[in-house]
Design a protein around this motif. Sequence first.
Motif, PDB file in Angstrom:
ATOM      1  N   TYR A   1       0.839  -1.188   0.000  1.00  0.00           N
ATOM      2  CA  TYR A   1       0.000   0.000   0.000  1.00  0.00           C
ATOM      3  C   TYR A   1       0.881   1.248   0.000  1.00  0.00           C
ATOM      4  CZ  TYR A   1      -3.387  -3.492   1.390  1.00  0.00           C
ATOM      5  OH  TYR A   1      -4.183  -4.605   1.411  1.00  0.00           O
ATOM      6  N   TRP A   2       0.457   2.215  -0.800  1.00  0.00           N
ATOM      7  CA  TRP A   2       1.252   3.422  -0.987  1.00  0.00           C
ATOM      8  C   TRP A   2       0.355   4.651  -0.917  1.00  0.00           C
ATOM      9  CZ3 TRP A   2       6.542   3.282  -1.605  1.00  0.00           C
ATOM     10  CH2 TRP A   2       7.104   2.022  -1.811  1.00  0.00           C
ATOM     11  N   GLY A   3       0.934   5.732  -0.395  1.00  0.00           N
ATOM     12  CA  GLY A   3       0.255   7.009  -0.441  1.00  0.00           C
ATOM     13  C   GLY A   3       0.564   7.731  -1.746  1.00  0.00           C
ATOM     14  N   GLN A   4       0.021   8.929  -1.874  1.00  0.00           N
ATOM     15  CA  GLN A   4       0.171   9.697  -3.105  1.00  0.00           C
ATOM     16  C   GLN A   4       1.436  10.546  -3.111  1.00  0.00           C
ATOM     17  OE1 GLN A   4      -1.539  10.742  -0.540  1.00  0.00           O
ATOM     18  NE2 GLN A   4      -0.889  12.878  -0.332  1.00  0.00           N
ATOM     19  N   GLY A   5       2.082  10.667  -1.960  1.00  0.00           N
ATOM     20  CA  GLY A   5       3.335  11.405  -1.885  1.00  0.00           C
ATOM     21  C   GLY A   5       3.172  12.835  -1.427  1.00  0.00           C
TER      22      GLY A   5
END
Length: 125
Positions: free
Chosen positions: A114-118
Amino acid sequence: QVQLVESGGGLVQAGGSLRPSCAASGRTFGSYASGWFRQAPGTEREFVAAISRGGGTTDTADSVKGRFTISRDNAKNTVYLQMNTLKPEDTAVYYCAAHYAGWGKIPRRNEYDYWGQGTQVTVSS
């Protein structure tokens, strides 16, 4: 499922500090190890720091060791990256990531699901 939202980036002069945070959705965030990665223009994404699900184990890249500290508050479903003594070469988009992990475990760097948008961090000289 975990959703991650970063905030707290910005523009700072060299030598300054920032503390980006990563807010996670879901009641089981305490079951996920978390990490911070960064990517500067024209470069590959690189590992910055990671923390186990309970916060008792951390790992930090040599390039930021002694300057950056990762921490988490599971009651707030939030992971932090305290960045001190910032340098222009720290300029990048910083991403938060998470992976379901056993107690005390730090995921391999290619295991994060899972990753955020930065959030953009810019350090001026």
